[in-house]
Design an enzyme around this catalytic site. Sequence first.
Site, PDB file in Angstrom:
ATOM      1  N   ALA A  18     -24.917 -51.758  18.717  1.00  0.00           N
ATOM      2  CA  ALA A  18     -25.812 -52.144  17.629  1.00  0.00           C
ATOM      3  C   ALA A  18     -25.026 -52.558  16.387  1.00  0.00           C
ATOM      4  O   ALA A  18     -25.329 -53.569  15.760  1.00  0.00           O
ATOM      5  CB  ALA A  18     -26.766 -51.000  17.298  1.00  0.00           C
ATOM      6  N   ARG A 111     -20.425 -51.689  30.424  1.00  0.00           N
ATOM      7  CA  ARG A 111     -20.637 -51.444  28.988  1.00  0.00           C
ATOM      8  C   ARG A 111     -19.394 -51.817  28.181  1.00  0.00           C
ATOM      9  O   ARG A 111     -19.502 -52.407  27.099  1.00  0.00           O
ATOM     10  CB  ARG A 111     -20.979 -49.976  28.736  1.00  0.00           C
ATOM     11  CG  ARG A 111     -22.301 -49.519  29.306  1.00  0.00           C
ATOM     12  CD  ARG A 111     -22.633 -48.106  28.846  1.00  0.00           C
ATOM     13  NE  ARG A 111     -22.931 -48.086  27.429  1.00  0.00           N
ATOM     14  CZ  ARG A 111     -24.143 -48.299  26.910  1.00  0.00           C
ATOM     15  NH1 ARG A 111     -25.166 -48.539  27.702  1.00  0.00           N
ATOM     16  NH2 ARG A 111     -24.330 -48.264  25.614  1.00  0.00           N
ATOM     17  N   TYR A 218     -25.807 -51.372  41.554  1.00  0.00           N
ATOM     18  CA  TYR A 218     -25.646 -52.815  41.429  1.00  0.00           C
ATOM     19  C   TYR A 218     -24.167 -53.145  41.248  1.00  0.00           C
ATOM     20  O   TYR A 218     -23.367 -52.283  40.862  1.00  0.00           O
ATOM     21  CB  TYR A 218     -26.472 -53.383  40.272  1.00  0.00           C
ATOM     22  CG  TYR A 218     -26.316 -52.714  38.928  1.00  0.00           C
ATOM     23  CD1 TYR A 218     -25.259 -53.024  38.077  1.00  0.00           C
ATOM     24  CD2 TYR A 218     -27.261 -51.786  38.487  1.00  0.00           C
ATOM     25  CE1 TYR A 218     -25.137 -52.435  36.831  1.00  0.00           C
ATOM     26  CE2 TYR A 218     -27.145 -51.183  37.244  1.00  0.00           C
ATOM     27  CZ  TYR A 218     -26.091 -51.506  36.411  1.00  0.00           C
ATOM     28  OH  TYR A 218     -25.971 -50.919  35.187  1.00  0.00           O
ATOM     29  N   ASP A 295     -29.858 -47.297  18.191  1.00  0.00           N
ATOM     30  CA  ASP A 295     -30.265 -45.952  18.559  1.00  0.00           C
ATOM     31  C   ASP A 295     -30.474 -45.046  17.355  1.00  0.00           C
ATOM     32  O   ASP A 295     -31.174 -44.033  17.463  1.00  0.00           O
ATOM     33  CB  ASP A 295     -29.219 -45.317  19.480  1.00  0.00           C
ATOM     34  CG  ASP A 295     -29.330 -45.791  20.916  1.00  0.00           C
ATOM     35  OD1 ASP A 295     -30.315 -46.496  21.231  1.00  0.00           O
ATOM     36  OD2 ASP A 295     -28.447 -45.472  21.734  1.00  0.00           O
TER      37      ASP A 295
END
Length: 416
Positions: A18, A111, A218, A295
């Site tokens: 973020a 990530r 995945y 968040d």
Amino acid sequence: MSDLKSSTDVLVIGGGMAGLAGALALRENGADVTLVERAPEFGEVGAGLQMAPNASRVLKRWGLLEKALEIGVRPKHLVFRDAVTGEELTRQALGGEFEERYGAPYVVIHRSDLHRVLLEGCEAAGVKLVNDVMVESVETVNGRGVAHTAAGVDYEADVVIGADGLKSTLRPLVADDEPVSSAYVAYRGTVPITENTPKADLEDVIVYLGPDCHLVQYPLRKGELLNTVAVFKSPSFERGEEQYGGVDELDAAYQDCIPAVQDALKNLGTAMRWPMYDRDPIENWVAGRMVLMGDAAHPMLQYLAQGACQALEDAAVLQDVSNGTVFTADGVNPAAWDQAIKEFNTIRAGRTSRVQRTARVWGESWHVSGLARTLRNLLFKSRTDNNFQYNDWLYGQDQPGSPSRPEAALAKTLSA
């Protein structure tokens, strides 16, 4: 830093997804942006994440989508199965009509790779990045935000963006609340894909739904790694233990699942588990010249795979509401920040509240047993591929942050 005071147009607190996205967005508008991170180095912990089109559209607008695609994977399908029987419940093709409808691809990426793409974007754009800065408090003084740090250095800015995560130091400025325990924990793991890896489903995102548990698999990094996440209801976490010394809970949670699911547990790292929290939605994210995002503002459970996606949406909307009002041909207009962050809050709070609440309900539906499981499976199986009624509200191009959605005009309508 040796200066006792550092001045900037925008101060971003937090160097996660973020914070980097917000810093890049405002730097692209022309702001002088400083981002401070308390860790000694920038980095991201975890495994894979899913970027739905509402997020990849934002990367596309910043010219970063191709970099993400170079290291990520475009899965062919999203598939849901019953973990006890292995029965397929529903699937969604993620190319073709899906990608055309939503204007961007569905991407799965590690990530740390997405974090690096955003970090490099900030570096290239000229964001000032500072590590080892612990912000203890923020106040508004003479119309500017002042961040006080543990080292005694004050940072002044026209606006402060609080992007310091679930356990935000700055959230108490706007809400007297605490993270909410879900009673569920996650174990994660990434392992190399080898010739011995079962070849089925290596091009898809697969979700197995079981009573009080689910498992997701995945591929990552152009198909070189297999990402596995196991989530289950934890008796020890319900007792308040964030970490747990053994794997007996993990094994017990999946004992009734099909062999393919139980075999997948071998891919997990069990030295650390992730307790799953969110918070109740709040309407106000603004305190003087400080505004929360990501968040810190709207932590959510991962069932819709929207945590990072909503952070990117936040940044896109912040960019839109401030462009042309805060950042003018004559430079930065500090007085316009009050209206800009108010508009940002107005646009984003309702949408993220819906995502937070829907994620809770969605997770409950994944983990039911007995008659509820039978009814859930019937509902899932009644859905046909490319039935978009459940996706449009979340992925649609008319949602906030999309290039076709001018946020300043929208905000004026909402606040009128």
